[in-house]
Design a protein around this motif. Structure first.
Motif, mmCIF file in Angstrom:
data_model
loop_
_atom_site.group_PDB
_atom_site.id
_atom_site.type_symbol
_atom_site.label_atom_id
_atom_site.label_comp_id
_atom_site.label_asym_id
_atom_site.label_seq_id
_atom_site.Cartn_x
_atom_site.Cartn_y
_atom_site.Cartn_z
ATOM 1 N N ALA A 1 -11.639 47.842 146.266
ATOM 2 C CA ALA A 1 -11.371 46.572 145.601
ATOM 3 C C ALA A 1 -10.021 46.056 146.080
ATOM 4 O O ALA A 1 -9.146 46.828 146.465
ATOM 5 N N THR A 2 -9.869 44.743 146.059
ATOM 6 C CA THR A 2 -8.608 44.119 146.445
ATOM 7 C C THR A 2 -8.188 43.100 145.397
ATOM 8 O O THR A 2 -9.002 42.649 144.575
ATOM 9 N N ALA A 3 -6.925 42.740 145.439
ATOM 10 C CA ALA A 3 -6.388 41.682 144.586
ATOM 11 C C ALA A 3 -5.246 41.018 145.329
ATOM 12 O O ALA A 3 -4.530 41.676 146.091
ATOM 13 N N VAL A 4 -5.093 39.740 145.116
ATOM 14 C CA VAL A 4 -4.017 38.980 145.742
ATOM 15 C C VAL A 4 -3.247 38.259 144.644
ATOM 16 O O VAL A 4 -3.844 37.681 143.729
ATOM 17 N N GLY A 5 -1.913 38.316 144.730
ATOM 18 C CA GLY A 5 -1.107 37.666 143.709
ATOM 19 C C GLY A 5 0.247 37.260 144.253
ATOM 20 O O GLY A 5 0.585 37.539 145.416
ATOM 21 N N PRO A 6 1.047 36.631 143.426
ATOM 22 C CA PRO A 6 2.386 36.225 143.852
ATOM 23 C C PRO A 6 3.333 37.422 143.873
ATOM 24 O O PRO A 6 3.183 38.366 143.095
ATOM 25 N N VAL A 7 4.298 37.383 144.777
ATOM 26 C CA VAL A 7 5.366 38.384 144.763
ATOM 27 C C VAL A 7 6.242 38.081 143.559
ATOM 28 O O VAL A 7 6.840 37.007 143.472
ATOM 29 N N SER A 8 6.307 39.020 142.627
ATOM 30 C CA SER A 8 6.920 38.724 141.329
ATOM 31 C C SER A 8 8.332 39.262 141.182
ATOM 32 O O SER A 8 8.913 39.173 140.094
ATOM 33 N N PHE A 9 8.901 39.805 142.275
ATOM 34 C CA PHE A 9 10.237 40.399 142.164
ATOM 35 C C PHE A 9 10.856 40.412 143.557
ATOM 36 O O PHE A 9 10.142 40.607 144.553
ATOM 37 N N PRO A 10 12.156 40.222 143.673
ATOM 38 C CA PRO A 10 12.796 40.248 144.993
ATOM 39 C C PRO A 10 12.802 41.649 145.593
ATOM 40 O O PRO A 10 12.610 42.649 144.880
ATOM 41 N N TYR A 11 13.043 41.714 146.900
ATOM 42 C CA TYR A 11 13.124 43.018 147.563
ATOM 43 C C TYR A 11 14.455 43.677 147.218
ATOM 44 O O TYR A 11 15.525 43.179 147.564
ATOM 45 N N VAL A 12 14.378 44.825 146.527
ATOM 46 C CA VAL A 12 15.557 45.627 146.192
ATOM 47 C C VAL A 12 15.165 47.091 146.379
ATOM 48 O O VAL A 12 14.231 47.558 145.727
ATOM 49 N N PRO A 13 15.824 47.837 147.275
ATOM 50 C CA PRO A 13 15.494 49.259 147.425
ATOM 51 C C PRO A 13 15.584 49.977 146.080
ATOM 52 O O PRO A 13 16.515 49.775 145.302
ATOM 53 N N GLY A 14 14.573 50.810 145.816
ATOM 54 C CA GLY A 14 14.518 51.534 144.554
ATOM 55 C C GLY A 14 13.792 50.789 143.450
ATOM 56 O O GLY A 14 13.503 51.361 142.400
ATOM 57 N N LEU A 15 13.480 49.497 143.695
ATOM 58 C CA LEU A 15 12.786 48.692 142.683
ATOM 59 C C LEU A 15 11.512 48.074 143.247
ATOM 60 O O LEU A 15 11.024 47.067 142.735
ATOM 61 N N LEU A 16 10.968 48.675 144.290
ATOM 62 C CA LEU A 16 9.792 48.090 144.941
ATOM 63 C C LEU A 16 8.576 48.059 144.020
ATOM 64 O O LEU A 16 7.691 47.212 144.186
ATOM 65 N N ALA A 17 8.508 48.963 143.060
ATOM 66 C CA ALA A 17 7.356 48.981 142.154
ATOM 67 C C ALA A 17 7.199 47.650 141.430
ATOM 68 O O ALA A 17 6.072 47.227 141.129
ATOM 69 N N PHE A 18 8.307 46.971 141.170
ATOM 70 C CA PHE A 18 8.233 45.712 140.427
ATOM 71 C C PHE A 18 7.671 44.575 141.276
ATOM 72 O O PHE A 18 7.247 43.555 140.738
ATOM 73 N N ARG A 19 7.630 44.748 142.589
ATOM 74 C CA ARG A 19 6.978 43.787 143.476
ATOM 75 C C ARG A 19 5.478 44.061 143.590
ATOM 76 O O ARG A 19 4.708 43.156 143.923
#
Length: 234
Positions: free
Chosen positions: A81-99
């Motif tokens: 299965a796939t899903a497409v959505g908006p990038v909801s968080f800026p790129y920050v090392p250590g916080l990639l899960a929020f993207r």
């Protein structure tokens, strides 16, 4: 299909952090829900294992996620299965899960059956705050999750032996946060860490079984190819 974990997934998504301070606070708050005292499924279990991965188009602010389920014994793809959505968080090392996590959850929801194990292309406890993507996804879904990364992030390790299956500790100072695992002779190791409800020994055993022919687990290879196709089609 909606998979629910040990915290309210809906509440977490409604209050998704918008900045670094809020994201770090969320990691610190959710970390206590990580389950570390379960061994997880046996490496030769009868069931399914899913790989998840994402691909980005930063110019358009779009992320595509894929979830691919394999039969744990035969490594045959049985669902995707796939899903497409908006990038909801800026790129920050250590916080990639929020993207990644909101779209990854949508992809997992698209599977016909809840997988027995999930493999992330990323980190679990091998994270500065001990709460990488694999931990975060595990807490929100309640599923056994492991992280298999391509590089050691900020941690140190001694090179494992050259033979397939050789391991060495991935360390943050004196603490073992994961293991470097040689999945194929003569190739770079991958870096395995616990996410949720799986011990490190079994996490390594699952990774080795899934990486039967290549450096990366078949779950990761399949999910990587699928999310790239989904992004191109989007």
């Amino acid at each position: 299909m909606t998979i629910n974990g040990t915290v309210s997934r809906d509440d977490e998504l409604r209050n998704w952090p918008a900045d670094e301070a809020a994201a770090r606070a969320a990691q610190d708050r959710l970390r206590r829900h990580v389950v570390l005292d379960e061994p997880g499924p046996a490496p030769d279990f009868d069931g399914t294992v899913a790989g998840v991965d994402v691909a980005y188009d930063d110019e358009r602010g779009v992320v595509a996620a894929a979830a691919v389920t394999l039969d744990a014994r035969t490594l045959r793809v049985v669902d995707e299965a796939t899903a497409v959505g908006p990038v909801s968080f800026p790129y920050v090392p250590g916080l990639l899960a929020f993207r990644e996590i909101p779209t990854v959850l949508d992809a997992l929801d698209g599977l016909a059956r809840v997988p027995d194990l999930v493999v992330c292309d990323g980190y679990g406890l091998a994270h500065p705050r001990r709460f990488g993507l694999a931990c975060h996804l595990g807490v929100l879904t309640g599923l056994p999750v492991i992280g298999v990364a391509k590089n050691p992030f900020t941690f140190t390790y001694e090179a494992p032996g050259p033979e397939r299956g050789a391991t060495s500790a991935l360390r943050d100072g004196g603490e073992e946060v994961g293991r470097a695992l040689r999945t194929q002779p003569g190739v770079k190791p991958v870096f395995v860490s616990v996410g949720h409800r799986v011990g490190l020994d079994r996490a390594c055993a699952h990774t080795l079984r899934l990486a039967a022919s290549y450096r990366q687990p078949e779950t990761t290879r399949a999910a990587d190819a699928l999310c790239r196709r989904a992004l191109a089609e989007a």
